[in-house]
Design an enzyme around this catalytic site. Structure first.
Site: not given
Length: 159
Positions: A66, A118, A130
């Site tokens: 990420c 994240h 993402d």
């Protein structure tokens, strides 16, 4: 001898301007705009990576985690170097509210502000791009499997 002194003074003046950030680019490029920093470029690079596989610790150009993805997109599209981890990205930038989020801002998820796990790139209409276990995808920011912790503004775009 006078020419050498004059040339030296000009060189010293140019170096001083550069060091003080008075040249054509500022010293803090991640909070200012220039021709390279456009949301269109950022969005185009992010979209071009849709479907790329996820790999923990990967920073591109073909595999991402990420924060590797958000770092890659900003570096490639806007010439802005952002920190490598999601927590470091969260810690560095000015936080904004969901009501004030802008395209290109970062969206952070985790258990708390001190436990970011994240990050995604906000692309508008409640969506982000993402890198996660399904690879690089476009999805809703407020999905049931994510716990949004905060949002941060990286740079002002030219467009």
């Amino acid at each position: 001898m006078k020419k050498v002194i004059v040339h030296s003074l000009v060189l010293v003046s140019l170096v001083a301007l550069f060091i003080l950030g008075l040249g054509t680019k500022t010293a803090n490029a991640d909070t200012t705009t220039d021709d390279a920093a456009s949301y269109s470029n950022v969005h185009q690079v992010a979209k071009s990576k849709l479907g790329s596989p996820y790999s923990w610790g990967a920073v591109g150009p073909n595999r991402f985690d990420c924060s590797g993805f958000t770092s890659y997109v900003y570096k490639t599209a806007a010439k802005v170097t952002i920190p490598r981890t999601a927590q470091a990205q969260y810690n560095k930038y000015k936080h904004v509210s969901w009501e004030n989020i802008q395209k290109g801002d970062l969206v952070f998820f985790g258990y708390s502000k001190g436990s970011i796990s994240h990050v995604g790139l906000y692309v508008g209409n409640g969506k982000m791009i993402d890198a996660q276990n399904r690879g690089v995808v476009k999805e809703a920011v407020h999905a049931p499997w994510w716990h949004a912790v905060g949002y941060a503004h990286v740079t002002d775009f030219a467009d």
